[in-house]
Design an enzyme around this catalytic site. Structure first.
Site, PDB file in Angstrom:
ATOM      1  N   MET A 197     -19.467  29.918  -1.672  1.00  0.00           N
ATOM      2  CA  MET A 197     -18.706  29.974  -0.435  1.00  0.00           C
ATOM      3  C   MET A 197     -18.830  28.650   0.298  1.00  0.00           C
ATOM      4  O   MET A 197     -19.937  28.151   0.525  1.00  0.00           O
ATOM      5  CB  MET A 197     -19.215  31.104   0.463  1.00  0.00           C
ATOM      6  CG  MET A 197     -18.973  32.509  -0.080  1.00  0.00           C
ATOM      7  SD  MET A 197     -17.211  32.902  -0.269  1.00  0.00           S
ATOM      8  CE  MET A 197     -16.623  32.741   1.431  1.00  0.00           C
ATOM      9  N   GLY A 233      -6.108  29.771   0.730  1.00  0.00           N
ATOM     10  CA  GLY A 233      -5.383  30.747   1.543  1.00  0.00           C
ATOM     11  C   GLY A 233      -4.246  30.122   2.318  1.00  0.00           C
ATOM     12  O   GLY A 233      -3.107  30.072   1.862  1.00  0.00           O
ATOM     13  N   SER A 234      -4.552  29.596   3.498  1.00  0.00           N
ATOM     14  CA  SER A 234      -3.509  29.029   4.346  1.00  0.00           C
ATOM     15  C   SER A 234      -2.859  27.806   3.722  1.00  0.00           C
ATOM     16  O   SER A 234      -1.697  27.505   4.004  1.00  0.00           O
ATOM     17  CB  SER A 234      -4.087  28.680   5.727  1.00  0.00           C
ATOM     18  OG  SER A 234      -5.238  27.862   5.607  1.00  0.00           O
ATOM     19  N   GLY A 283     -11.708  27.008   3.185  1.00  0.00           N
ATOM     20  CA  GLY A 283     -11.255  25.703   3.639  1.00  0.00           C
ATOM     21  C   GLY A 283     -10.711  24.803   2.549  1.00  0.00           C
ATOM     22  O   GLY A 283     -10.616  23.584   2.736  1.00  0.00           O
ATOM     23  N   HIS A 331      -6.297  36.078  -5.433  1.00  0.00           N
ATOM     24  CA  HIS A 331      -7.608  36.355  -4.853  1.00  0.00           C
ATOM     25  C   HIS A 331      -7.472  37.422  -3.765  1.00  0.00           C
ATOM     26  O   HIS A 331      -6.673  37.264  -2.827  1.00  0.00           O
ATOM     27  CB  HIS A 331      -8.186  35.073  -4.262  1.00  0.00           C
ATOM     28  CG  HIS A 331      -9.617  35.178  -3.851  1.00  0.00           C
ATOM     29  ND1 HIS A 331     -10.671  35.077  -4.741  1.00  0.00           N
ATOM     30  CD2 HIS A 331     -10.182  35.365  -2.625  1.00  0.00           C
ATOM     31  CE1 HIS A 331     -11.807  35.192  -4.088  1.00  0.00           C
ATOM     32  NE2 HIS A 331     -11.536  35.382  -2.799  1.00  0.00           N
ATOM     33  N   MET A 378     -13.339  43.474   2.544  1.00  0.00           N
ATOM     34  CA  MET A 378     -14.385  43.399   3.566  1.00  0.00           C
ATOM     35  C   MET A 378     -14.586  44.768   4.200  1.00  0.00           C
ATOM     36  O   MET A 378     -13.624  45.493   4.438  1.00  0.00           O
ATOM     37  CB  MET A 378     -14.005  42.369   4.640  1.00  0.00           C
ATOM     38  CG  MET A 378     -13.623  41.006   4.112  1.00  0.00           C
ATOM     39  SD  MET A 378     -13.251  39.864   5.471  1.00  0.00           S
ATOM     40  CE  MET A 378     -12.421  38.538   4.571  1.00  0.00           C
ATOM     41  N   GLY A 392     -16.028  36.159   5.739  1.00  0.00           N
ATOM     42  CA  GLY A 392     -15.632  37.122   6.763  1.00  0.00           C
ATOM     43  C   GLY A 392     -14.278  36.867   7.386  1.00  0.00           C
ATOM     44  O   GLY A 392     -13.607  37.804   7.801  1.00  0.00           O
ATOM     45  N   ASP A 430     -14.539  28.813  -2.382  1.00  0.00           N
ATOM     46  CA  ASP A 430     -13.692  29.613  -1.500  1.00  0.00           C
ATOM     47  C   ASP A 430     -14.041  29.285  -0.060  1.00  0.00           C
ATOM     48  O   ASP A 430     -15.187  29.454   0.359  1.00  0.00           O
ATOM     49  CB  ASP A 430     -13.932  31.110  -1.789  1.00  0.00           C
ATOM     50  CG  ASP A 430     -13.110  32.033  -0.907  1.00  0.00           C
ATOM     51  OD1 ASP A 430     -12.276  31.531  -0.126  1.00  0.00           O
ATOM     52  OD2 ASP A 430     -13.301  33.255  -1.014  1.00  0.00           O
ATOM     53  N   SER A 473      -5.230  33.176  -1.871  1.00  0.00           N
ATOM     54  CA  SER A 473      -5.874  34.306  -1.201  1.00  0.00           C
ATOM     55  C   SER A 473      -4.878  35.076  -0.356  1.00  0.00           C
ATOM     56  O   SER A 473      -4.286  34.523   0.586  1.00  0.00           O
ATOM     57  CB  SER A 473      -7.010  33.808  -0.311  1.00  0.00           C
ATOM     58  OG  SER A 473      -7.517  34.871   0.473  1.00  0.00           O
ATOM     59  N   MET A 517     -16.825  41.551  -0.320  1.00  0.00           N
ATOM     60  CA  MET A 517     -17.730  41.199   0.775  1.00  0.00           C
ATOM     61  C   MET A 517     -18.132  42.505   1.446  1.00  0.00           C
ATOM     62  O   MET A 517     -17.736  42.802   2.577  1.00  0.00           O
ATOM     63  CB  MET A 517     -17.037  40.233   1.746  1.00  0.00           C
ATOM     64  CG  MET A 517     -16.864  38.851   1.156  1.00  0.00           C
ATOM     65  SD  MET A 517     -15.938  37.732   2.237  1.00  0.00           S
ATOM     66  CE  MET A 517     -14.293  37.950   1.568  1.00  0.00           C
ATOM     67  N   GLY A 575     -10.589  34.188   7.299  1.00  0.00           N
ATOM     68  CA  GLY A 575      -9.825  33.099   6.713  1.00  0.00           C
ATOM     69  C   GLY A 575      -9.592  32.003   7.739  1.00  0.00           C
ATOM     70  O   GLY A 575      -9.850  32.178   8.933  1.00  0.00           O
ATOM     71  N   GLY A 576      -9.113  30.857   7.257  1.00  0.00           N
ATOM     72  CA  GLY A 576      -8.738  29.772   8.151  1.00  0.00           C
ATOM     73  C   GLY A 576      -9.871  28.934   8.695  1.00  0.00           C
ATOM     74  O   GLY A 576      -9.673  28.138   9.609  1.00  0.00           O
ATOM     75  N   HIS A 604     -12.868  39.790  -4.527  1.00  0.00           N
ATOM     76  CA  HIS A 604     -14.080  39.277  -3.894  1.00  0.00           C
ATOM     77  C   HIS A 604     -14.597  40.352  -2.953  1.00  0.00           C
ATOM     78  O   HIS A 604     -14.022  40.588  -1.885  1.00  0.00           O
ATOM     79  CB  HIS A 604     -13.748  37.984  -3.142  1.00  0.00           C
ATOM     80  CG  HIS A 604     -14.918  37.371  -2.440  1.00  0.00           C
ATOM     81  ND1 HIS A 604     -14.774  36.314  -1.556  1.00  0.00           N
ATOM     82  CD2 HIS A 604     -16.244  37.649  -2.480  1.00  0.00           C
ATOM     83  CE1 HIS A 604     -15.974  35.976  -1.091  1.00  0.00           C
ATOM     84  NE2 HIS A 604     -16.873  36.773  -1.621  1.00  0.00           N
ATOM     85  N   ASP A 642      -9.591  39.609  -0.988  1.00  0.00           N
ATOM     86  CA  ASP A 642     -10.837  39.781  -0.237  1.00  0.00           C
ATOM     87  C   ASP A 642     -10.965  41.218   0.252  1.00  0.00           C
ATOM     88  O   ASP A 642     -10.100  41.715   0.978  1.00  0.00           O
ATOM     89  CB  ASP A 642     -10.867  38.837   0.965  1.00  0.00           C
ATOM     90  CG  ASP A 642     -11.064  37.391   0.559  1.00  0.00           C
ATOM     91  OD1 ASP A 642     -11.991  37.138  -0.228  1.00  0.00           O
ATOM     92  OD2 ASP A 642     -10.299  36.530   1.029  1.00  0.00           O
TER      93      ASP A 642
END
Length: 227
Positions: free
Chosen positions: A134, A194-195, A174, A30, A34, A139, A172, A7, A65, A141-142, A63, A32
């Site tokens: 989800m 992501g992270s 964590g 990926h 928003m 909304g 998606d 991500s 959102m 990340g992390g 994605h 996002d």
């Protein structure tokens, strides 16, 4: 084969082209989108997606959102998205939207927030190429992975198998080395990280290691996946 989709929400936005190249061994990238309405955050739009699609050979997994995806989704396909995910909670006509996305040449995907059950959408599954569950509230990340989503992943895999569908099941939120095996065992086969990828010293190596973990867990679970 498990698919790993890093991500870019966790990447350095000032160096997006370089960050995309850093994970070119990934299956999809990926992205996002928003709008600060459907979710309380604002990210990037179609012009950045178009620039990103020209900067990498890795296909883009969008994605959305956003509110009113029925109106906005087509422009992201034109911008270069290979897969477009809209939220069930935001779409006015999900079947029509999924068919329009497919007709324009992209993979059609629908996302469900943590509190949205899969059962009401069972009849809609044949219209999709992927379903996104989800595993955090959308909304930001992390966030920490929500273990309570594992039964929902299992139930969705059961429905996919029940109807004999070749439907990808994405998770998606964590997703990391400490959670990906549980997701794979439950039935997921596409993983947004992501992270766990961009926070690693070697993002490409992180992708390979996550994929290996997921495939090992899938093999042990025995439900299998094929892409």
């Amino acid at each position: 084969m498990a698919l790993i989709n890093p991500s870019i929400l966790s990447a350095d936005f000032a160096r997006l082209a370089e960050e995309a190249k850093a994970v070119e061994g990934a299956d999809w990238l990926h992205v996002d989108v928003m709008d600060n309405h459907f979710v309380p955050n604002l990210t990037l739009g179609a012009p950045v997606v178009e620039a990103l699609s020209k900067a990498t050979d890795t296909p883009l997994d969008l994605h959305l959102m956003i509110e009113d995806p029925d109106r906005w989704a087509p422009q992201y396909i034109e911008a270069g998205a290979g897969s477009v995910t809209f939220h069930a909670e935001a779409a006015a006509a999900p079947v029509r939207l999924a068919r329009e996305i497919r007709a324009k040449g992209a993979r059609a995907s629908m996302a469900l927030k943590p509190a949205t059950p899969i059962e009401p959408y069972e009849g809609l599954l044949p219209e999709l190429d992927m379903l996104l569950i989800m595993t955090v509230e959308p909304g930001f990340g992390g966030q920490a992975f929500l273990d309570i989503m594992l039964p929902k992943i299992r139930r969705t895999r059961e429905l996919i198998s029940k109807h004999g569908l070749e439907l990808w099941l994405q998770v998606d939120g964590g997703v990391s080395a400490s959670t990906i095996e549980r997701c794979a065992e439950a039935g997921a086969d596409v993983f947004v990280a992501g992270s766990a990828v961009y926070g690693a010293d070697d993002p490409a190596k992180a992708v390979r290691e996550l994929r290996a973990q997921a495939e090992s867990a899938t093999a042990a679970a025995g439900w299998g996946c094929a892409h």
